[in-house]
Design an enzyme around this catalytic site. Sequence first.
Site, PDB file in Angstrom:
ATOM      1  N   LYS A  64       0.819  -1.152  -0.127  1.00 20.17           N
ATOM      2  CA  LYS A  64       0.117   0.054  -0.182  1.00 20.17           C
ATOM      3  C   LYS A  64       0.839   1.250  -0.062  1.00 20.17           C
ATOM      4  CE  LYS A  64      -3.934   2.055   2.908  1.00 20.17           C
ATOM      5  NZ  LYS A  64      -4.527   1.414   3.913  1.00 20.17           N
ATOM      6  N   SER A 100      -9.478   1.860   3.191  1.00 25.72           N
ATOM      7  CA  SER A 100      -8.652   2.387   2.295  1.00 25.72           C
ATOM      8  C   SER A 100      -7.647   1.655   1.396  1.00 25.72           C
ATOM      9  CB  SER A 100      -7.854   3.531   3.251  1.00 25.72           C
ATOM     10  OG  SER A 100      -6.886   2.972   4.068  1.00 25.72           O
ATOM     11  N   SER A 124      -9.877  -0.505   7.330  1.00 25.17           N
ATOM     12  CA  SER A 124      -9.203  -0.336   5.898  1.00 25.17           C
ATOM     13  C   SER A 124      -8.546  -1.600   5.497  1.00 25.17           C
ATOM     14  CB  SER A 124      -8.338   0.758   5.995  1.00 25.17           C
ATOM     15  OG  SER A 124      -8.746   1.889   6.056  1.00 25.17           O
TER      16      SER A 124
END
Lengths: 93, 492
Positions: free
Chosen positions: B79, B154, B178
């Site tokens: 990420k 996210s 997330s």
Amino acid sequence: MILKEDIIKVAGLSRLSLTEVEIENYQKEFTRILDFFEVLSEVNTDGVEPTAQITGLKNVLRFDDINNFDSEKLIECSHQVKVKKQVAVAPVM
Amino acid sequence: MTKIISVPTTIAAAQKMLKNKEITALELTNLFIKRIEKFDDVLGSYLETSFDLARESAKKLDESGDFSAPLAGIPYSLKDVISKKGLKNTAGSKILENYVSPYDATVTELLEKSGAILLGKVNTDEFTQGSSCENSALKLTKNPWNIAKVPGGSSGGSAASVAKHLGLFSIGTDTGGSIRQPANFCGVTGLKVSYGRVSRSGIISYASSFDSIGPIAPTVDCVAKVLKVIAGYDKKDSTTLDISVENYSDKINGENALSDLSGKTIGVIKEFTDAEGFDINLKKSFEDTIAKVKELGGKIKIISLPLTKYAIPTYYLLVKAEASTNLARYDGIRFGETANVKNLADQYTKTRSEFLGEEVKRAIMMGTYTLSAGYFDAYYIKAAKVRTLIKQEYEKAFTEVDAIIAPVTPFSAFNVGEKTSDPLAMYLADIFTVTANLAGICGLSIPTEKVNDLPAGIQILGKAFNEIEILEIGSVLEQKYKFSEVRERELV
């Protein structure tokens, strides 16, 4: 309704500049969100300690050893003008 | 003649192929690179790729012939809040659009040592604040099951890329769901570790007392294999705990692996199943999971956690407060974009106003407000006290049950653009996930079946530092549902 002055004050503390429309939107939105937070006053928290560290660790100490790190690499991250391995910033006033 | 090799869909399958010399590490890496080149233009999961570096590492591995490291040759992504020296680390924000990491995060270092091959950095909501990846200022990521839908967030880039097999795992972050929510929307497996289980060093913070780092991968076993590598104490993160790391994968696959759930007491939270706005089809699917737990010999115990009602306000009050302080460092001086102004204070203001996105500004404003003199006790301290009570409520629950099963989201993946206009409505959608972060416990999100034409799933919540328990239970349920077959049929 949260006051316009409060929004402007908070924006100043946050180092954010807002347009008139944004200020109005924040007034409406914050009023709603703060109302939503109000529900917490229903919970009896007398004698309850606040939690900021969930695993309960306290006072984690370490030796202040020198950790070799290329300071130039860090300075490269800045988009500012560099003078003698230092970052030059705009005048404060 | 060139070999025609199909892409392995689990870490174990890839390891077997490498071990039997059916494939070289370079060939394996190239298989995934080809898939990224073919599919990611539409999907939009990768923000930056590191293919040259990946091929080089794979070649080195082939030349050495040593595949004994735990993830040798396994392609993965990070990420875009996790530092990898020499690659950008944008946090999905304009303010860091051109920022290049000068060092590696601890997890990156550990994964490199384990022989894993980094393919690139994947999309996230700006500074990990969001539930749809639509808050990314840099790219729109779509759901691989239906590109009109969001991938969740996210860690949306992580979940979408893993679901489409554009990497065998991805490392995401979970502050209030997330990892688990996008894994759920994309039909893959995601683990939110206990707070302090995995080092946060080198990872851009959202809310420091909530952030946890964990894997998103195709199966429970893949997650277990990655966890073994990244978990543990790190002197660079003083909030990690020195608690032994187990051999998770061996335990869920070994001789003593659970074959069913007999002897297990599994909690079901009454306040979750009664939640307003819980999609009727998803609710039915969750009830079916309860039935399956019973079929597998597990004992279901309905538990009541009355403070659930206060979880969302407590969570949002505290995380936005922590975020506002963490985001103070983006001043345009030390790193990131900078606005050109003559005076320093104006430079801070102009840089932040120009380069930060809407939800991030909202967090800064909200956090600054609740932390300001006069409001601090009424808001921040009050919420921090309620957090204590929520934690205690979970601790008590775990004296009665071995684990809890719960839904992950109240609705299936929604349309791109459908929900972004109302922040409060977006916050409320996190009702099933935020409590784990408030309490510091662990949670595993696994896919179960298709509902509303999209993947659905459940999460298994476990006591802090009891990841093995939820991985074991997750593995049993995974074998019952066999959702991987559906995903491989439709997406690979």
